[in-house]
Write an enzyme that holds these catalytic residues in place. Structure first.
Site, short mmCIF file in Angstrom:
data_model
loop_
_atom_site.label_atom_id
_atom_site.label_comp_id
_atom_site.label_asym_id
_atom_site.label_seq_id
_atom_site.Cartn_x
_atom_site.Cartn_y
_atom_site.Cartn_z
N HIS A 31 -9.75 4.38 9.66
CA HIS A 31 -9.94 3.89 11.04
C HIS A 31 -11.33 3.32 11.26
O HIS A 31 -11.83 3.32 12.38
CB HIS A 31 -9.65 5.00 12.08
CG HIS A 31 -8.19 5.14 12.36
ND1 HIS A 31 -7.55 4.53 13.41
CD2 HIS A 31 -7.22 5.81 11.69
CE1 HIS A 31 -6.26 4.84 13.39
NE2 HIS A 31 -6.03 5.62 12.35
N SER A 64 17.55 -7.30 2.52
CA SER A 64 16.71 -6.29 1.87
C SER A 64 17.60 -5.34 1.10
O SER A 64 18.73 -5.05 1.51
CB SER A 64 15.95 -5.52 2.96
OG SER A 64 15.51 -4.29 2.46
N GLY A 117 2.23 5.31 5.34
CA GLY A 117 0.80 4.99 5.30
C GLY A 117 0.42 4.28 4.02
O GLY A 117 -0.73 4.35 3.58
N SER A 120 3.39 -0.77 3.68
CA SER A 120 4.60 -1.53 3.39
C SER A 120 4.66 -2.80 4.25
O SER A 120 5.07 -3.86 3.77
CB SER A 120 5.84 -0.68 3.60
OG SER A 120 5.83 -0.14 4.90
N SER A 121 4.22 -2.71 5.49
CA SER A 121 4.34 -3.89 6.35
C SER A 121 3.31 -4.97 5.96
O SER A 121 3.64 -6.15 5.91
CB SER A 121 4.19 -3.52 7.83
OG SER A 121 2.99 -2.85 8.06
N GLU A 153 0.34 -8.92 12.49
CA GLU A 153 0.36 -7.56 13.07
C GLU A 153 -0.26 -7.55 14.47
O GLU A 153 0.30 -7.01 15.41
CB GLU A 153 -0.43 -6.59 12.19
CG GLU A 153 0.12 -6.44 10.80
CD GLU A 153 0.96 -5.18 10.61
OE1 GLU A 153 1.28 -4.50 11.61
OE2 GLU A 153 1.30 -4.89 9.47
N ASP A 165 -5.71 -3.13 5.09
CA ASP A 165 -4.44 -3.11 4.34
C ASP A 165 -4.13 -4.48 3.77
O ASP A 165 -3.74 -4.63 2.61
CB ASP A 165 -3.29 -2.68 5.25
CG ASP A 165 -3.52 -1.31 5.84
OD1 ASP A 165 -4.45 -0.62 5.39
OD2 ASP A 165 -2.76 -0.94 6.75
N TYR A 214 -1.69 5.15 17.15
CA TYR A 214 -2.73 4.33 16.51
C TYR A 214 -3.46 3.53 17.60
O TYR A 214 -4.68 3.48 17.66
CB TYR A 214 -2.10 3.39 15.48
CG TYR A 214 -3.12 2.59 14.69
CD1 TYR A 214 -3.52 2.99 13.43
CD2 TYR A 214 -3.68 1.43 15.22
CE1 TYR A 214 -4.46 2.26 12.71
CE2 TYR A 214 -4.62 0.70 14.52
CZ TYR A 214 -5.00 1.11 13.26
OH TYR A 214 -5.93 0.39 12.56
C1 GLA Z 1 -3.56 1.48 9.22
C2 GLA Z 1 -4.12 0.13 9.65
C3 GLA Z 1 -5.45 -0.14 8.96
C4 GLA Z 1 -6.41 1.03 9.08
C5 GLA Z 1 -5.72 2.33 8.72
C6 GLA Z 1 -6.58 3.53 8.99
O1 GLA Z 1 -3.19 1.45 7.87
O2 GLA Z 1 -3.21 -0.90 9.36
O3 GLA Z 1 -6.02 -1.33 9.49
O4 GLA Z 1 -6.99 1.08 10.36
O5 GLA Z 1 -4.51 2.51 9.42
O6 GLA Z 1 -7.70 3.53 8.19
#
Ligand code: GLA
Length: 355
Positions: A31, A64, A117, A120-121, A153, A165, A214
């Site tokens: 984060h 898919s 976490g 995948s997206s 996103e 990500d 989030y």
């Molecule tokens: C998700 C978000 C990232 C990051 C993480 C936490 O994966 O897509 O941008 O903020 O959470 O580190």
């Protein structure tokens, strides 16, 4: 079935492009990618394999291996199936930025579980853009692709994520960690060790980042940004936070996490370079405590899993990713990893090894 076979079965033709994009696990730096910090993710061997052909009309069809049927809608309309939204909205962005003027048939095989976490997206959005780059002969870099994928996103899905990500899955190679400055997008690659494994264990608790928690954290950070007049919360000092007497306590804790997590990440990258895994593990453990107590993004099942991971002999362990469920990552000496895994999984029947 391989991707070409799935594509042929669903759409009756051969794809014009096939790409593989890995998932990622973040070793440390959570984060802080939307707060001016540096992060340390690495690419997994698992990921998304995607095949694509442009169409002559404006329709986007998505198939898919993990869902029945084919989602079909014009780019400007909503996709018929919500699982197809990332591919669909990436096509819409590609049209909006002038890469394409038509729709496409898209086939997807993924071995990244959603809500884990593991990005995948992000992998899916980057895969659509890489396939489109190939079929259109465009020359945008992987970094530019990561930036466009983040826009999908942020602006189309409504998820206020940072850039970690998308950069990790677009740029990093399996076997190396990406030490990324999320402000400047400068990065270094650091090879992963051979004698320590970063084991990724799913807690069995699934969550959807778009579920609001989030965003709640991102909003709390926004409140702090406007209070301190900076977007770079990671570069404030703890004294500044303590001195902010009229800032809400929970918001102060979020900023404290940003500051200390950033420091830990910078130190952890040095430990990784120096092959000092005892210290690296200590940084991971401290990161988990900060995520649990200051950023309040953990859940009891994850805390228990992290505790068992350390008790069973990990050098360090922590929640990884957006939080509120999903996976932990643990640094485990390779020659002890089988016994370690057996012990941890025996205590957590819902947990399973991802990589
Ligand atoms: C998700 C978000 C990232 C990051 C993480 C936490 O994966 O897509 O941008 O903020 O959470 O580190």
């Amino acid at each position: 079935m391989n991707i070409e076979a799935i594509f042929a079965q669903k759409f009756g033709t051969e794809p014009q492009a096939c790409v593989f994009v890995p998932g990622r696990v973040n070793l440390i730096g959570e984060h802080i990618d939307y707060n001016g910090g540096r992060v340390l993710p690495h690419a997994l061997h698992r990921g998304v394999t995607l095949a694509l052909s442009l169409r002559s009309d404006d329709v986007v069809r998505v198939a898919s291996d993990r869902f029945e049927g084919v989602s079909e809608a014009r780019t400007a309309d909503e996709p018929t199936d919500s699982w197809a939204k990332y591919a669909h909205y990436t096509m819409r962005l590609a049209k909006d930025i002038g890469w394409i003027s038509s729709g496409a048939d898209i086939g997807i095989i993924s071995n990244l579980s959603d809500g884990a976490g593991l990005s995948s997206s992000a992998a899916l959005c980057v895969a659509v853009l890489k396939a489109l780059r190939e079929v259109t002969g465009r020359s945008e870099s992987d970094v530019e692709i990561a930036q466009f994928a983040r826009r999908v996103e942020n602006d189309y899905i409504g998820m206020p994520c940072g850039i970690m990500d998308q950069m990790a899955v677009a740029v990093a190679k399996p076997g190396e960690a990406l030490f990324l400055d999320t402000g400047s997008l400068d990065y270094d690659s650091i090879p992963l060790p051979e004698d320590v494994s970063f084991m990724v264990i799913h807690s069995g608790v699934h969550r959807e980042l778009a579920d609001g928690r989030y965003k709640q954290r991102a909003d709390e950070c926004l409140e702090a940004k406007s209070y301190f007049g900076t977007d770079d919360l990671c570069h404030l000092t703890l004294d500044q936070v303590e001195g902010a007497v009229d800032l809400a306590e929970n918001v102060k804790r979020r900023v404290r996490h940003c500051i200390t997590e950033h420091e830990r990440t910078v130190q952890a990258a040095s430990h990784l370079r120096a092959r000092d895994f005892v210290r690296f593990g200590e940084s991971m453990n401290a990161s988990h405590v900060s995520m649990r107590d200051d950023f309040e993004m953990s859940v009891p099942a994850i805390d228990r899993l992290v505790e068992s991971a350390v008790e069973a002999g990990a050098l360090g362990a922590r929640l990884t990713g957006g939080g509120f469920g999903g996976c932990i990552v643990a640094a485990v000496p390779v020659d002890a990893s089988e016994v370690w895994l057996g012990k941890v999984l025996a205590q957590h029947p819902d947990a399973f090894l991802v990589e």
